[in-house]
Design a protein around this motif. Structure first.
Motif, PDB file in Angstrom:
ATOM      1  N   ARG A 196       1.708  99.501  17.952  1.00  0.00           N
ATOM      2  CA  ARG A 196       1.587 100.183  16.660  1.00  0.00           C
ATOM      3  C   ARG A 196       0.935 101.540  16.842  1.00  0.00           C
ATOM      4  O   ARG A 196      -0.081 101.668  17.541  1.00  0.00           O
ATOM      5  CB  ARG A 196       0.728  99.323  15.733  1.00  0.00           C
ATOM      6  CG  ARG A 196       0.572  99.826  14.304  1.00  0.00           C
ATOM      7  CD  ARG A 196      -0.245  98.803  13.526  1.00  0.00           C
ATOM      8  NE  ARG A 196      -0.528  99.149  12.146  1.00  0.00           N
ATOM      9  CZ  ARG A 196       0.158  98.695  11.106  1.00  0.00           C
ATOM     10  NH1 ARG A 196       1.199  97.919  11.290  1.00  0.00           N
ATOM     11  NH2 ARG A 196      -0.196  99.012   9.879  1.00  0.00           N
TER      12      ARG A 196
ATOM     13  N   ASN B 145      -1.866 104.302  12.069  1.00  0.00           N
ATOM     14  CA  ASN B 145      -1.359 103.454  10.983  1.00  0.00           C
ATOM     15  C   ASN B 145      -2.359 102.319  10.718  1.00  0.00           C
ATOM     16  O   ASN B 145      -2.378 101.321  11.425  1.00  0.00           O
ATOM     17  CB  ASN B 145       0.017 102.904  11.378  1.00  0.00           C
ATOM     18  CG  ASN B 145       0.723 102.260  10.198  1.00  0.00           C
ATOM     19  OD1 ASN B 145       0.205 102.250   9.080  1.00  0.00           O
ATOM     20  ND2 ASN B 145       1.897 101.721  10.433  1.00  0.00           N
ATOM     21  N   PRO B 146      -3.213 102.471   9.691  1.00  0.00           N
ATOM     22  CA  PRO B 146      -4.323 101.533   9.489  1.00  0.00           C
ATOM     23  C   PRO B 146      -3.886 100.132   9.084  1.00  0.00           C
ATOM     24  O   PRO B 146      -2.751  99.917   8.673  1.00  0.00           O
ATOM     25  CB  PRO B 146      -5.120 102.191   8.360  1.00  0.00           C
ATOM     26  CG  PRO B 146      -4.160 103.083   7.664  1.00  0.00           C
ATOM     27  CD  PRO B 146      -3.169 103.530   8.669  1.00  0.00           C
TER      28      PRO B 146
ATOM     29  N   ILE C  12      -4.462  96.282   7.044  1.00  0.00           N
ATOM     30  CA  ILE C  12      -4.952  95.692   5.792  1.00  0.00           C
ATOM     31  C   ILE C  12      -5.981  94.612   6.120  1.00  0.00           C
ATOM     32  O   ILE C  12      -5.770  93.806   7.024  1.00  0.00           O
ATOM     33  CB  ILE C  12      -3.779  95.082   4.989  1.00  0.00           C
ATOM     34  CG1 ILE C  12      -2.808  96.186   4.550  1.00  0.00           C
ATOM     35  CG2 ILE C  12      -4.293  94.291   3.782  1.00  0.00           C
ATOM     36  CD1 ILE C  12      -1.527  95.679   3.892  1.00  0.00           C
TER      37      ILE C  12
ATOM     38  N   ILE D 125      -6.026 100.174  -2.179  1.00  0.00           N
ATOM     39  CA  ILE D 125      -6.669 101.180  -1.331  1.00  0.00           C
ATOM     40  C   ILE D 125      -7.895 101.714  -2.075  1.00  0.00           C
ATOM     41  O   ILE D 125      -7.787 102.189  -3.212  1.00  0.00           O
ATOM     42  CB  ILE D 125      -5.720 102.370  -1.028  1.00  0.00           C
ATOM     43  CG1 ILE D 125      -4.384 101.893  -0.451  1.00  0.00           C
ATOM     44  CG2 ILE D 125      -6.409 103.391  -0.111  1.00  0.00           C
ATOM     45  CD1 ILE D 125      -4.439 101.282   0.899  1.00  0.00           C
TER      46      ILE D 125
ATOM     47  N   LEU E 285      -9.758 106.726   8.597  1.00  0.00           N
ATOM     48  CA  LEU E 285      -9.687 107.179   7.202  1.00  0.00           C
ATOM     49  C   LEU E 285     -10.971 106.764   6.475  1.00  0.00           C
ATOM     50  O   LEU E 285     -11.617 105.784   6.855  1.00  0.00           O
ATOM     51  CB  LEU E 285      -8.488 106.555   6.490  1.00  0.00           C
ATOM     52  CG  LEU E 285      -7.106 107.012   6.912  1.00  0.00           C
ATOM     53  CD1 LEU E 285      -6.051 106.181   6.195  1.00  0.00           C
ATOM     54  CD2 LEU E 285      -6.917 108.490   6.589  1.00  0.00           C
TER      55      LEU E 285
ATOM     56  N   ALA F  22      -7.730  99.351   3.075  1.00  0.00           N
ATOM     57  CA  ALA F  22      -6.718  98.573   2.354  1.00  0.00           C
ATOM     58  C   ALA F  22      -7.162  97.117   2.326  1.00  0.00           C
ATOM     59  O   ALA F  22      -7.488  96.547   3.370  1.00  0.00           O
ATOM     60  CB  ALA F  22      -5.373  98.691   3.065  1.00  0.00           C
TER      61      ALA F  22
ATOM     62  N   PRO G  59      -1.935  93.258  10.354  1.00  0.00           N
ATOM     63  CA  PRO G  59      -0.646  93.885  10.040  1.00  0.00           C
ATOM     64  C   PRO G  59       0.430  92.812  10.156  1.00  0.00           C
ATOM     65  O   PRO G  59       0.120  91.652  10.482  1.00  0.00           O
ATOM     66  CB  PRO G  59      -0.488  94.919  11.157  1.00  0.00           C
ATOM     67  CG  PRO G  59      -1.163  94.292  12.333  1.00  0.00           C
ATOM     68  CD  PRO G  59      -2.284  93.418  11.775  1.00  0.00           C
ATOM     69  N   SER G  60       1.673  93.161   9.888  1.00  0.00           N
ATOM     70  CA  SER G  60       2.749  92.188  10.057  1.00  0.00           C
ATOM     71  C   SER G  60       2.881  91.824  11.535  1.00  0.00           C
ATOM     72  O   SER G  60       2.634  92.652  12.410  1.00  0.00           O
ATOM     73  CB  SER G  60       4.050  92.765   9.513  1.00  0.00           C
ATOM     74  OG  SER G  60       4.281  94.055  10.046  1.00  0.00           O
TER      75      SER G  60
ATOM     76  N   GLU H 234       6.679  92.692   2.466  1.00  0.00           N
ATOM     77  CA  GLU H 234       5.243  92.924   2.523  1.00  0.00           C
ATOM     78  C   GLU H 234       4.674  93.241   1.141  1.00  0.00           C
ATOM     79  O   GLU H 234       5.398  93.604   0.217  1.00  0.00           O
ATOM     80  CB  GLU H 234       4.906  94.078   3.470  1.00  0.00           C
ATOM     81  CG  GLU H 234       5.491  93.964   4.865  1.00  0.00           C
ATOM     82  CD  GLU H 234       6.870  94.558   4.941  1.00  0.00           C
ATOM     83  OE1 GLU H 234       7.527  94.707   3.889  1.00  0.00           O
ATOM     84  OE2 GLU H 234       7.300  94.883   6.059  1.00  0.00           O
TER      85      GLU H 234
ATOM     86  N   ILE I  83       1.462  98.032  -2.244  1.00  0.00           N
ATOM     87  CA  ILE I  83       0.203  98.747  -1.964  1.00  0.00           C
ATOM     88  C   ILE I  83      -0.003  99.818  -3.028  1.00  0.00           C
ATOM     89  O   ILE I  83       0.891 100.651  -3.258  1.00  0.00           O
ATOM     90  CB  ILE I  83       0.212  99.430  -0.574  1.00  0.00           C
ATOM     91  CG1 ILE I  83       0.486  98.404   0.539  1.00  0.00           C
ATOM     92  CG2 ILE I  83      -1.116 100.140  -0.321  1.00  0.00           C
ATOM     93  CD1 ILE I  83       0.453  98.982   1.949  1.00  0.00           C
TER      94      ILE I  83
ATOM     95  N   ARG J  80       3.490 101.589  -1.428  1.00  0.00           N
ATOM     96  CA  ARG J  80       4.574 100.745  -0.902  1.00  0.00           C
ATOM     97  C   ARG J  80       4.953  99.743  -1.977  1.00  0.00           C
ATOM     98  O   ARG J  80       4.093  99.022  -2.464  1.00  0.00           O
ATOM     99  CB  ARG J  80       4.103 100.011   0.361  1.00  0.00           C
ATOM    100  CG  ARG J  80       5.144  99.067   0.935  1.00  0.00           C
ATOM    101  CD  ARG J  80       4.713  98.471   2.268  1.00  0.00           C
ATOM    102  NE  ARG J  80       3.700  97.441   2.115  1.00  0.00           N
ATOM    103  CZ  ARG J  80       3.056  96.859   3.137  1.00  0.00           C
ATOM    104  NH1 ARG J  80       3.313  97.226   4.382  1.00  0.00           N
ATOM    105  NH2 ARG J  80       2.158  95.930   2.903  1.00  0.00           N
TER     106      ARG J  80
HETATM  107  P1  AMP Z   1       1.598  96.258   7.630  1.00  0.00           P
HETATM  108  O1  AMP Z   1       0.452  95.327   7.461  1.00  0.00           O
HETATM  109  O2  AMP Z   1       2.177  96.283   9.019  1.00  0.00           O
HETATM  110  O3  AMP Z   1       2.625  96.013   6.600  1.00  0.00           O
HETATM  111  O4  AMP Z   1       1.039  97.715   7.389  1.00  0.00           O
HETATM  112  C1  AMP Z   1      -0.039  97.960   6.513  1.00  0.00           C
HETATM  113  C2  AMP Z   1       0.264  99.087   5.603  1.00  0.00           C
HETATM  114  O5  AMP Z   1      -0.913  99.426   4.871  1.00  0.00           O
HETATM  115  C3  AMP Z   1       0.719 100.356   6.311  1.00  0.00           C
HETATM  116  O6  AMP Z   1       1.807 100.896   5.608  1.00  0.00           O
HETATM  117  C4  AMP Z   1      -0.502 101.243   6.216  1.00  0.00           C
HETATM  118  O7  AMP Z   1      -0.165 102.595   6.240  1.00  0.00           O
HETATM  119  C5  AMP Z   1      -1.108 100.818   4.884  1.00  0.00           C
HETATM  120  N1  AMP Z   1      -2.541 101.135   4.829  1.00  0.00           N
HETATM  121  C6  AMP Z   1      -3.533 100.468   5.443  1.00  0.00           C
HETATM  122  N2  AMP Z   1      -4.732 101.064   5.209  1.00  0.00           N
HETATM  123  C7  AMP Z   1      -4.481 102.144   4.443  1.00  0.00           C
HETATM  124  C8  AMP Z   1      -5.292 103.163   3.878  1.00  0.00           C
HETATM  125  N3  AMP Z   1      -6.599 103.202   4.067  1.00  0.00           N
HETATM  126  N4  AMP Z   1      -4.690 104.122   3.145  1.00  0.00           N
HETATM  127  C9  AMP Z   1      -3.356 104.085   2.948  1.00  0.00           C
HETATM  128  N5  AMP Z   1      -2.516 103.154   3.465  1.00  0.00           N
HETATM  129  C10 AMP Z   1      -3.078 102.184   4.191  1.00  0.00           C
END
Ligand code: AMP
Ligand code: MG
Length: 355
Positions: free
Chosen positions: A59, A63-64, A66, A101, A116, A120, A143-144, A181, A184, A196
């Motif tokens: 990854r 890309n942060p 959750i 967020i 950041l 999330a 993440p996924s 997913e 968001i 999202r």
């Molecule tokens: P995933 O868990 O693989 O579906 O990815 C998690 C999603 O959450 C990604 O699209 C990240 O960009 C988004 N995300 C996680 N933390 C933040 C944050 N602090 N600000 C904006 N987006 C976030």
């Protein structure tokens, strides 16, 4: 060595959950089902384990992740300057498939948030996910559970294919419920912005909470358009290895028109010598099958939950057909889950054709 354990999704064996929580507590990685897709979990407070999550998935570092929580107590520990609307959403929609967020607290490691100032957070509704978090007693960063760029996993078999040998344990809890997913929304701005689309739609949020949510083009899956079939430079996101052409209409009322456009494109590619498959709704699928094209059924246009549920599985199945190109029918992104489905399809597609 990856251990695979099977658990009843509705009534998981707590002794097994405890064993998995111990693995995570000791810095291990665990794939587990949630109501959205399978997650790849690590102790949110262990930066080494978080770094492993990025490595295992491939990854991008920016890309942060959750954070998955089980209580308002955890929520308050992880956040600061929380607006009232966050508590309103949490009380109405958690546990559930929506991620908020917010400004982070000092307790959240920078590895989780990709440096950041925001974090999330989501409280998942799946019994296995919730019990795992509770047993660990800490938030789970997840993440996924797919290799970055591949379709998200909606079955344990998908996780096994992507991550076998790379993680410590995979919990097989059967099919995930929604199959896409979480929604968001960014609550650090007012009005909130949809980042999202997911199982909870912007209309749901407005109806349940009486607030408007801004829907920017990126939430519809735009701004990542790619050049078609250009070998080597294919940008990957949810993508099968097979080139995928998304057929979009400005109006999906006339299904005969849609089916004819898709069929003509398939025939045109066949004449050029390509083996073509079609990913289609149950309403139109026989149109292509009757001309000898292999088809993958997404389910009915009248039940977008079914389409969302089948979507990532279908994208993975495209590669198993061994064709040169797949065509996929578009959906109306102005109604219900249509925006969530089209967000994934637009990102997955190597080319979009609009009629
Ligand atoms: P995933 O868990 O693989 O579906 O990815 C998690 C999603 O959450 C990604 O699209 C990240 O960009 C988004 N995300 C996680 N933390 C933040 C944050 N602090 N600000 C904006 N987006 C976030
Ligand atoms: Mg993902």
């Amino acid at each position: 060595m990856t251990k695979i354990v099977r658990l009843d999704p509705l009534n998981p064996d707590l002794n097994v959950i405890k064993e998995v929580a111990d693995i995570v507590r000791n810095g291990g990685l665990c794939a587990f089902p949630t109501e959205t897709v399978y997650g790849l979990g690590a102790d949110a407070f262990n930066p080494k384990a978080i770094t492993k999550v990025y490595e295992v998935k491939g990854r991008p570092k920016d890309n942060p992740l959750i954070l998955h929580i089980d209580s308002l107590k955890m929520f308050n520990e992880l956040t600061s300057d929380v607006p009232e609307i966050a508590y309103m959403i949490a009380s109405k929609l958690w546990p559930g498939p929506i991620t908020l967020i917010l400004k982070k607290s000092n307790l959240v490691p920078n590895e989780v948030t990709a440096n950041l100032p925001t974090v999330a957070i989501r409280c998942p509704a799946h019994p296995i996910a919730l019990k795992l978090i509770s047993s660990l007693g800490r938030p789970v960063a997840a993440p996924s559970a797919n290799i970055s760029g591949k379709p998200s996993p909606t079955k344990a078999e998908h996780v096994v294919r992507d991550l076998m040998g790379l993680v410590d344990v995979i919990i097989d809890g059967g099919d995930t419920f929604f199959g896409i997913e979480s929604t968001i929304i960014d609550l650090t701005v007012n009005p909130p912005v949809l980042l999202r689309p997911g199982p909870i739609t912007p209309e749901d949020i407005t109806r349940i909470l009486g607030i408007e949510v801004i829907v920017p083009p990126v939430a519809r899956g735009y701004e990542e358009a790619k050049v078609a079939l250009s070998p080597g430079v294919k940008y990957r996101h949810y993508s099968p290895n097979t080139p995928l052409i998304l057929i979009e209409l400005d109006n999906y009322e006339d299904l005969v028109k849609l089916a004819n456009i898709v069929l003509n494109k398939a025939l045109e590619l066949r004449i050029k010598g390509y083996n073509v498959a079609v990913v289609a709704s149950s309403e139109t699928l026989n149109h292509y099958r009757s001309k000898g094209f292999p088809v993958i059924n997404l389910g009915s246009r009248n039940n977008l939950f079914e389409v969302a549920h089948n979507l990532f599985k279908a994208l993975r199945e495209v590669d198993e057909l061994g064709v040169d190109i797949a065509l996929v029918e578009g959906f109306n992104d102005n109604v219900g889950l249509g925006i969530a489905i089209m967000n994934r399809l637009r990102k997955a597609a190597s080319e979009r054709l609009c009629y």
